[in-house]
Design a protein around this motif. Structure first.
Motif, short mmCIF file in Angstrom:
data_model
loop_
_atom_site.label_atom_id
_atom_site.label_comp_id
_atom_site.label_asym_id
_atom_site.label_seq_id
_atom_site.Cartn_x
_atom_site.Cartn_y
_atom_site.Cartn_z
N ASP A 1 -7.07 -5.12 0.01
CA ASP A 1 -5.84 -4.34 0.10
C ASP A 1 -4.75 -5.10 0.83
N THR B 1 3.27 1.82 -0.35
CA THR B 1 3.65 1.00 -1.50
C THR B 1 4.85 0.13 -1.11
N ALA C 1 2.45 6.74 2.34
CA ALA C 1 1.49 7.71 1.80
C ALA C 1 1.80 9.10 2.37
N PRO D 1 0.09 8.16 6.97
CA PRO D 1 0.65 6.87 6.59
C PRO D 1 0.37 5.81 7.65
N SER E 1 -0.65 -4.90 4.94
CA SER E 1 -1.70 -3.97 4.50
C SER E 1 -1.35 -2.55 4.95
N GLY E 2 -2.11 -1.60 4.42
CA GLY E 2 -1.86 -0.19 4.75
C GLY E 2 -1.84 0.64 3.50
N ASN E 3 -1.67 1.95 3.66
CA ASN E 3 -1.67 2.81 2.48
C ASN E 3 -0.25 3.12 2.01
#
Ligand code: FRU
Length: 473
Positions: free
Chosen positions: A335, A457, A357, A361, A453-455
């Motif tokens: 990811d 976009t 997210a 987040p 990285s992370g959730n």
């Protein structure tokens, strides 16, 4: 060097004076150093402007252009630049008398190139027993037709006024028991702002304190309110904020202190610069043969947010002239997206935009080098952070290696980041500067990659190499 002093725009030139001890890289008998720029980006060093004398060291202060010669110091049509500064008498201080600070005046009739001290200094003597009586910041208040001075006095700000910059009368005090009081109040700056799309004026009072800053040591808080020419009163909503928050900070990083704004700017901008350091370890930073520098110049604006009136800070537009293309390769593993550059990226600017997210987040950006050092920043748990604990050298101080947190209020699911990386500093502006963090960092080798990285976009990424501004003329 330390604090910026005497910031004035006059006849096409931005002047930056600053607290300066020419004989060592540690604090000592203070002079005013001087640099001039026409664009806030390229600076030329000037001879020292003010040197200590038998009344003491030359501490912080401000400069105004006395266009109408209210002081009578002008001659043959020359507009006097008038400096108000603090005399700090080290002998009186050593005897522990409390009256060792007073306000002095100096002026220049050749656009800041040479300076004469006023013959009858000090223009504001110490009242007799007032410890910490310093850092005069002066501006012209048109509605009341007076010069106004903010002065920091231990745990409050005093406002004085004058018709001629020489004879001053005390007006009012502000701040006891309000905001952060973990240390001495220093370097005040009272500023008018007009909200975008309105003609209402609101005032902000910048107030530096040491210690007691947001990350320990020194820091800048501010207050929002109204000023009638004599008294500063808190905005009721802001007063309410201070019921449940210790303070509102202008910068949440560890390294932005003694910041003040330019007088005489004609294009409507409020231009700010701070000392990019912290009294916790400012004398120890591992640079050679110099020590200390300023933040990048920034604009301050007042906006209305869900929490009330707040200031945002952004780098001045002039800095965009330094941008050069920066080539990097992209690689995705699991990811994590890595942007790898074949050049070092120690003088670079980055723009990122993310859609966060809906749930929990989280976002992490890591700048790394081949020695495994990493500077990490991002958001987690509703907070923004910069973690410099593994970013490079920190052996010079017990308090330097740390993860610093800042409250992050989001109005929607988007997050923009604008980040400047320099040889020994990172300056981060989140969501158009609604949050800013300024931190020193000392990697032993240049960073060459950014990992994301992370959730969230990633919807925009852009990197620029910034052309070196050295060697300068
Ligand atoms: C802030 C400060 C000021 C003082 C100056 C002395 O950093 O302590 O209050 O005028 O530095 O160098």
């Amino acid at each position: 060097m330390n604090d910026p002093n005497g910031l004035v725009y006059h006849q096409g030139e931005y002047h930056l004076f600053y607290q300066f001890y020419p004989n060592d890289t540690r604090w000592g008998p203070m002079h005013w150093g001087h640099a001039i720029s026409r664009d806030l980006v390229h600076w030329e060093h000037q001879p020292v402007a003010l040197t200590p004398d038998d009344k003491g060291y030359i501490f912080s202060g401000s400069i105004v252009a006395d266009t109408h010669n209210t002081s009578g110091l002008g001659k043959d049509g020359a507009i006097p630049l008038v400096a108000l500064f603090t005399y700090h008498d080290p002998n009186a201080a050593a005897k522990n008398t409390r009256n060792h600070e007073s306000q002095g005046l100096a002026f220049s009739l050749d656009n800041g190139r040479s300076w004469q001290k006023y013959a009858d200094n000090p223009v504001i003597p110490n009242p007799g027993d007032t410890q910490d009586f310093r850092d005069p910041k002066v501006f012209w208040h048109a509605p009341s037709q007076h010069w106004i001075m903010g002065l920091s006095v231990t745990d409050h700000v005093q406002f004085w006024r004058s018709k001629n910059l020489i004879d001053w009368q005390y007006q009012s005090s502000f701040g006891k028991g309000l905001g952060a009081h973990g240390g001495v109040w220093e370097c005040p700056d009272l500023l008018p702002f007009t909200l975008p799309g309105s003609n209402q004026t609101h005032w902000a009072l910048l107030l530096n304190l040491n210690p007691g800053g947001p990350q320990g040591g020194s820091g800048i808080q501010y207050f929002v309110g109204d000023f009638d020419g004599k008294t500063f009163t808190l905005d009721p909503e802001f007063a309410n904020t201070l019921q449940h928050k210790e303070a509102v900070w202008l910068d949440h990083g560890a390294d932005n202190y003694a910041g003040v704004t330019w007088s005489g700017v004609k294009d409507g901008r409020t231009l700010f610069i701070g000392w990019m350091s912290n009294w916790l370890y400012g004398q120890e930073l591992p640079t050679h043969p110099w020590r200390s520098s300023m933040t990048m110049p920034r604009t301050l604006e007042m906006i209305r947010t869900a929490e009330g009136l707040r200031l945002k800070s952004q780098p001045v537009a002039e800095l965009e002239t330094l941008r050069q293309p920066l080539a990097f390769t992209e690689r995705t593993e699991a990811d994590r997206l890595t942007l790898q550059s074949n050049a070092d990226i120690m003088q670079s600017e980055w723009l990122f935009e993310f859609r966060l997210a809906d749930q929990a987040p989280a976002l992490a950006l890591t700048f790394s080098n081949e020695s495994g050092e990493k500077l990490q920043l991002g958001m987690d748990d509703g907070q923004f952070y910069i973690d410099r604990s593994q970013a490079g050298r920190s052996d010079f101080s017990d308090t330097f290696a740390a993860r610093h947190l800042a409250p992050l209020t989001l109005s929607d699911k988007s997050l923009s980041l604008r980040l400047f990386l320099d040889q020994s500093a990172v300056e981060v502006f989140v969501n158009d500067g609604q949050l800013s963090m300024t931190e020193r960092v000392f990697p032993t080798r240049p960073y060459t990659a950014v990992h994301i990285s992370g959730n969230a976009t990633l919807i925009r990424k852009q990197g620029y190499k910034l052309t070196s501004i050295w060697p300068h003329k």
